[in-house]
Design a protein around this motif. Structure first.
Motif, PDB file in Angstrom:
ATOM      1  N   MET A 174      54.835  11.915 -75.409  1.00  0.00           N
ATOM      2  CA  MET A 174      53.546  11.316 -75.721  1.00  0.00           C
ATOM      3  C   MET A 174      52.828  10.962 -74.426  1.00  0.00           C
ATOM      4  O   MET A 174      53.440  10.488 -73.469  1.00  0.00           O
ATOM      5  CB  MET A 174      53.762  10.049 -76.576  1.00  0.00           C
ATOM      6  CG  MET A 174      52.477   9.417 -77.079  1.00  0.00           C
ATOM      7  SD  MET A 174      52.719   8.271 -78.468  1.00  0.00           S
ATOM      8  CE  MET A 174      53.780   7.033 -77.731  1.00  0.00           C
ATOM      9  N   LYS A 175      51.524  11.185 -74.387  1.00  0.00           N
ATOM     10  CA  LYS A 175      50.721  10.867 -73.210  1.00  0.00           C
ATOM     11  C   LYS A 175      49.994   9.547 -73.474  1.00  0.00           C
ATOM     12  O   LYS A 175      49.140   9.463 -74.353  1.00  0.00           O
ATOM     13  CB  LYS A 175      49.720  11.985 -72.920  1.00  0.00           C
ATOM     14  CG  LYS A 175      49.066  11.845 -71.550  1.00  0.00           C
ATOM     15  CD  LYS A 175      48.263  13.076 -71.176  1.00  0.00           C
ATOM     16  CE  LYS A 175      47.706  12.931 -69.753  1.00  0.00           C
ATOM     17  NZ  LYS A 175      46.924  14.107 -69.336  1.00  0.00           N
ATOM     18  N   ILE A 176      50.364   8.523 -72.681  1.00  0.00           N
ATOM     19  CA  ILE A 176      49.892   7.161 -72.920  1.00  0.00           C
ATOM     20  C   ILE A 176      49.044   6.686 -71.752  1.00  0.00           C
ATOM     21  O   ILE A 176      49.422   6.850 -70.585  1.00  0.00           O
ATOM     22  CB  ILE A 176      51.080   6.195 -73.102  1.00  0.00           C
ATOM     23  CG1 ILE A 176      52.000   6.660 -74.238  1.00  0.00           C
ATOM     24  CG2 ILE A 176      50.592   4.766 -73.355  1.00  0.00           C
ATOM     25  CD1 ILE A 176      53.285   5.866 -74.351  1.00  0.00           C
ATOM     26  N   CYS A 177      47.919   6.064 -72.075  1.00  0.00           N
ATOM     27  CA  CYS A 177      47.102   5.392 -71.066  1.00  0.00           C
ATOM     28  C   CYS A 177      47.294   3.889 -71.227  1.00  0.00           C
ATOM     29  O   CYS A 177      46.873   3.305 -72.224  1.00  0.00           O
ATOM     30  CB  CYS A 177      45.631   5.748 -71.219  1.00  0.00           C
ATOM     31  SG  CYS A 177      44.557   4.902 -70.033  1.00  0.00           S
ATOM     32  N   ILE A 178      47.971   3.270 -70.272  1.00  0.00           N
ATOM     33  CA  ILE A 178      48.141   1.819 -70.274  1.00  0.00           C
ATOM     34  C   ILE A 178      46.970   1.198 -69.522  1.00  0.00           C
ATOM     35  O   ILE A 178      46.745   1.507 -68.351  1.00  0.00           O
ATOM     36  CB  ILE A 178      49.468   1.408 -69.616  1.00  0.00           C
ATOM     37  CG1 ILE A 178      50.649   1.928 -70.433  1.00  0.00           C
ATOM     38  CG2 ILE A 178      49.544  -0.108 -69.456  1.00  0.00           C
ATOM     39  CD1 ILE A 178      51.998   1.590 -69.851  1.00  0.00           C
ATOM     40  N   VAL A 179      46.218   0.360 -70.188  1.00  0.00           N
ATOM     41  CA  VAL A 179      45.064  -0.281 -69.563  1.00  0.00           C
ATOM     42  C   VAL A 179      45.468  -1.672 -69.080  1.00  0.00           C
ATOM     43  O   VAL A 179      45.941  -2.497 -69.858  1.00  0.00           O
ATOM     44  CB  VAL A 179      43.883  -0.393 -70.543  1.00  0.00           C
ATOM     45  CG1 VAL A 179      42.686  -1.042 -69.858  1.00  0.00           C
ATOM     46  CG2 VAL A 179      43.512   0.988 -71.083  1.00  0.00           C
ATOM     47  N   SER A 180      45.295  -1.896 -67.782  1.00  0.00           N
ATOM     48  CA  SER A 180      45.566  -3.212 -67.205  1.00  0.00           C
ATOM     49  C   SER A 180      44.535  -3.440 -66.110  1.00  0.00           C
ATOM     50  O   SER A 180      44.602  -2.818 -65.047  1.00  0.00           O
ATOM     51  CB  SER A 180      46.988  -3.279 -66.629  1.00  0.00           C
ATOM     52  OG  SER A 180      47.251  -4.546 -66.079  1.00  0.00           O
ATOM     53  N   GLN A 181      43.568  -4.309 -66.369  1.00  0.00           N
ATOM     54  CA  GLN A 181      42.431  -4.451 -65.459  1.00  0.00           C
ATOM     55  C   GLN A 181      42.861  -4.805 -64.031  1.00  0.00           C
ATOM     56  O   GLN A 181      42.253  -4.376 -63.060  1.00  0.00           O
ATOM     57  CB  GLN A 181      41.460  -5.497 -66.001  1.00  0.00           C
ATOM     58  CG  GLN A 181      42.075  -6.857 -66.232  1.00  0.00           C
ATOM     59  CD  GLN A 181      41.322  -7.647 -67.285  1.00  0.00           C
ATOM     60  OE1 GLN A 181      40.566  -7.091 -68.092  1.00  0.00           O
ATOM     61  NE2 GLN A 181      41.524  -8.951 -67.304  1.00  0.00           N
ATOM     62  N   THR A 182      43.910  -5.600 -63.878  1.00  0.00           N
ATOM     63  CA  THR A 182      44.512  -5.840 -62.569  1.00  0.00           C
ATOM     64  C   THR A 182      45.940  -5.315 -62.612  1.00  0.00           C
ATOM     65  O   THR A 182      46.643  -5.475 -63.614  1.00  0.00           O
ATOM     66  CB  THR A 182      44.518  -7.338 -62.208  1.00  0.00           C
ATOM     67  OG1 THR A 182      45.131  -8.078 -63.272  1.00  0.00           O
ATOM     68  CG2 THR A 182      43.105  -7.850 -62.017  1.00  0.00           C
ATOM     69  N   PHE A 183      46.362  -4.700 -61.512  1.00  0.00           N
ATOM     70  CA  PHE A 183      47.674  -4.050 -61.498  1.00  0.00           C
ATOM     71  C   PHE A 183      48.177  -4.005 -60.063  1.00  0.00           C
ATOM     72  O   PHE A 183      47.380  -4.019 -59.111  1.00  0.00           O
ATOM     73  CB  PHE A 183      47.559  -2.625 -62.078  1.00  0.00           C
ATOM     74  CG  PHE A 183      48.878  -2.035 -62.503  1.00  0.00           C
ATOM     75  CD1 PHE A 183      49.462  -2.421 -63.696  1.00  0.00           C
ATOM     76  CD2 PHE A 183      49.527  -1.108 -61.712  1.00  0.00           C
ATOM     77  CE1 PHE A 183      50.680  -1.886 -64.100  1.00  0.00           C
ATOM     78  CE2 PHE A 183      50.740  -0.555 -62.099  1.00  0.00           C
ATOM     79  CZ  PHE A 183      51.318  -0.941 -63.301  1.00  0.00           C
ATOM     80  N   ALA A 184      49.480  -3.972 -59.912  1.00  0.00           N
ATOM     81  CA  ALA A 184      50.086  -3.925 -58.582  1.00  0.00           C
ATOM     82  C   ALA A 184      49.390  -2.868 -57.716  1.00  0.00           C
ATOM     83  O   ALA A 184      49.018  -1.811 -58.215  1.00  0.00           O
ATOM     84  CB  ALA A 184      51.573  -3.604 -58.706  1.00  0.00           C
ATOM     85  N   PRO A 185      49.161  -3.211 -56.433  1.00  0.00           N
ATOM     86  CA  PRO A 185      49.720  -4.319 -55.646  1.00  0.00           C
ATOM     87  C   PRO A 185      48.908  -5.614 -55.694  1.00  0.00           C
ATOM     88  O   PRO A 185      49.078  -6.474 -54.823  1.00  0.00           O
ATOM     89  CB  PRO A 185      49.722  -3.751 -54.231  1.00  0.00           C
ATOM     90  CG  PRO A 185      48.517  -2.858 -54.198  1.00  0.00           C
ATOM     91  CD  PRO A 185      48.441  -2.240 -55.565  1.00  0.00           C
ATOM     92  N   GLN A 186      48.024  -5.793 -56.686  1.00  0.00           N
ATOM     93  CA  GLN A 186      47.287  -7.043 -56.797  1.00  0.00           C
ATOM     94  C   GLN A 186      48.227  -8.181 -57.207  1.00  0.00           C
ATOM     95  O   GLN A 186      49.318  -7.950 -57.733  1.00  0.00           O
ATOM     96  CB  GLN A 186      46.158  -6.901 -57.816  1.00  0.00           C
ATOM     97  CG  GLN A 186      45.030  -5.983 -57.362  1.00  0.00           C
ATOM     98  CD  GLN A 186      44.068  -5.671 -58.478  1.00  0.00           C
ATOM     99  OE1 GLN A 186      44.374  -4.899 -59.384  1.00  0.00           O
ATOM    100  NE2 GLN A 186      42.887  -6.273 -58.438  1.00  0.00           N
ATOM    101  N   ALA A 187      47.786  -9.434 -56.974  1.00  0.00           N
ATOM    102  CA  ALA A 187      48.576 -10.605 -57.350  1.00  0.00           C
ATOM    103  C   ALA A 187      48.877 -10.565 -58.845  1.00  0.00           C
ATOM    104  O   ALA A 187      48.035 -10.172 -59.656  1.00  0.00           O
ATOM    105  CB  ALA A 187      47.831 -11.879 -56.986  1.00  0.00           C
ATOM    106  N   GLU A 188      50.089 -10.965 -59.209  1.00  0.00           N
ATOM    107  CA  GLU A 188      50.540 -10.841 -60.585  1.00  0.00           C
ATOM    108  C   GLU A 188      50.775 -12.183 -61.257  1.00  0.00           C
ATOM    109  O   GLU A 188      51.370 -13.095 -60.679  1.00  0.00           O
ATOM    110  CB  GLU A 188      51.848 -10.043 -60.638  1.00  0.00           C
ATOM    111  CG  GLU A 188      51.705  -8.589 -60.235  1.00  0.00           C
ATOM    112  CD  GLU A 188      52.992  -7.824 -60.393  1.00  0.00           C
ATOM    113  OE1 GLU A 188      52.945  -6.665 -60.836  1.00  0.00           O
ATOM    114  OE2 GLU A 188      54.060  -8.388 -60.069  1.00  0.00           O
ATOM    115  N   GLY A 189      50.305 -12.280 -62.480  1.00  0.00           N
ATOM    116  CA  GLY A 189      50.694 -13.341 -63.391  1.00  0.00           C
ATOM    117  C   GLY A 189      51.571 -12.713 -64.454  1.00  0.00           C
ATOM    118  O   GLY A 189      52.002 -11.558 -64.344  1.00  0.00           O
ATOM    119  N   GLY A 190      51.801 -13.450 -65.533  1.00  0.00           N
ATOM    120  CA  GLY A 190      52.680 -12.936 -66.572  1.00  0.00           C
ATOM    121  C   GLY A 190      52.193 -11.642 -67.200  1.00  0.00           C
ATOM    122  O   GLY A 190      52.980 -10.727 -67.454  1.00  0.00           O
ATOM    123  N   ALA A 191      50.881 -11.533 -67.445  1.00  0.00           N
ATOM    124  CA  ALA A 191      50.337 -10.328 -68.080  1.00  0.00           C
ATOM    125  C   ALA A 191      50.518  -9.111 -67.188  1.00  0.00           C
ATOM    126  O   ALA A 191      50.869  -8.016 -67.652  1.00  0.00           O
ATOM    127  CB  ALA A 191      48.863 -10.532 -68.413  1.00  0.00           C
TER     128      ALA A 191
END
Length: 413
Positions: free
Chosen positions: A1-18
């Protein structure tokens, strides 16, 4: 399956739980699926410019241009009310190009859009996915589709419904949810959305944040059966903020009887000014501020971790991490917290509106003492020894894959 995971902020940016959850999910799903992470970038940003990169786990990350004054995330600049309001309006009505996004979805020919952390990219994601004919699974980890602040906490109180200005900005997101699959991190989050008429007709699922694999934990700190200090140690992990209940925690600790053999260790940072006020409040003996440290540093020394949230925290990862490390939790009855503590019998809950409730539990723990606390841990907290907090123990990704496959194909696996 080809999946697009949308995450407005993502590594290497600062990370919180989301962000941590989005990254962990991308790495795990990429083992068996073709995964692309769609995030935001900004022209001229040296860390995350628009374009394509590859990260650990062979995860492909595509960043689309963000047409606003600054990127969303934990390190937002300090701006006045007018600029902040202008940013939210721009975000709501055109910081992301719907046509360009739909073209990207069609070109990539995804089977599913898995929107993990995407509130500031809405409604563009919904519109583009509909134009491209691609189903959506939405993973809700906060209240951002109801409240631009994401917390539904204002003027030192929780909002039951969106306040007037929030409702104006988020009116575009008043979705019934027909045809959309939704995962919430707690039953409380699910109920809060349905009560407000948002996504009420969606296909709902609840999955607590038990998504971290065992290899990501410090296994040398798991299975502790004795205290690390002769003094009872309460630990706190998170932002130094009023809505997190930190001032209440410090006041409760200061209310312990004179001569109590206890200390309070707080790890985290706060907003400018607010952190200074909290540190002044905690400028007493046996209260220690460690700043930003690895969570393991606290789990290694804490006899109990306190989650004193005043806002309805959707479902703190600390509740799960502490259970894996075998450390009991003292948590408020706000949000999704009781769903882990009370259902799992991994700690004590208290009502933050009840005067002296938290101070009473701290005093109860101190009266037991660190030695007897650990000797009696499984008697006091019978759910810790069998707590299924890792991804392997909970079967998290097997369950997630079934939900995603059903969302993509329209039929159960």
């Amino acid at each position: 399956m080809k999946i697009c995971i949308v995450s407005q902020t993502f590594a290497p940016q600062a990370e919180g739980g989301a962000e941590i959850s989005a990254r962990a999910g991308a790495i795990e799903l990429a083992k068996t699926h073709d995964v692309t992470v769609l995030a935001l970038g900004k022209v001229g940003d040296p860390l995350v410019p628009p374009g394509e990169t590859r990260l650990a786990g062979n995860v492909r990350v595509v960043r689309l241009p963000w047409k606003n004054s600054y990127l969303p995330g934990h390190l937002k600049p300090s701006v006045n009310f007018a600029r902040r309001a202008a940013w939210h309006l721009r975000t709501a009505f055109g910081a992301l190009c719907v046509e360009g996004l739909a073209e990207f979805f069609k070109r990539e020919n995804f089977n599913l859009i898995y929107a993990q952390n995407s509130s500031y990219m809405q409604p563009a994601i919904f519109q583009a996915a509909e134009d491209a004919g691609i189903p959506i699974c939405l993973h809700l980890r906060d209240y951002a589709l109801l409240c631009p602040k994401t917390s539904m906490f204002r003027r030192e109180d929780n909002c039951v419904t969106p306040c007037f200005d929030c409702s104006l900005i988020n009116r575009r997101l008043r979705l019934r949810g027909n045809g959309i699959t939704v995962i919430a991190v707690s039953h409380f989050v699910k109920q809060r959305f349905i009560e407000n008429g948002v996504l009420a007709e969606a296909d709902w699922h609840v999955m607590h944040n038990k998504n971290t694999p065992l290899q990501s934990f410090d296994t040398s700190a798991i299975g502790r059966t004795t205290p690390m200090e002769r003094m009872f140690t309460f630990g706190y992990l998170g932002a130094l903020a009023k809505e997190k209940g930190v001032p209440d925690l410090i006041k409760a600790f200061k209310a312990l009887p004179a001569g109590s053999n206890a200390r309070l260790v707080l790890a985290g940072r706060g907003r400018p000014g607010e952190e200074d006020r909290i540190k002044r409040l905690g400028s007493v003996a046996n209260v220690e501020f460690r700043g930003f440290v690895t969570p393991q540093e606290i789990y290694r020394i804490a006899d109990a971790v306190v989650v004193p949230s005043l806002w309805h925290e959707p479902q703190s990862r600390i509740l799960v991490e502490a259970g894996v490390y075998g450390v009991p939790v003292i948590g408020s009855t706000r949000g999704g917290t009781p769903e882990i503590i009370e259902a799992g019998k991994t700690g004590w809950c208290y009502d933050p509106e009840q005067p002296g409730a938290l101070a009473g539990l701290l005093a109860k723990a101190v009266s037991i003492g660190p030695e007897r606390w650990w000797q009696r841990r499984d008697e006091l907290f019978p759910g810790i020894a069998s707590f299924d907090g890792t991804a392997e123990q909970s079967g998290y990704y097997d369950k997630l894959e079934k939900i995603l496959m059903t969302a993509a194909t329209g039929s159960a696996v």
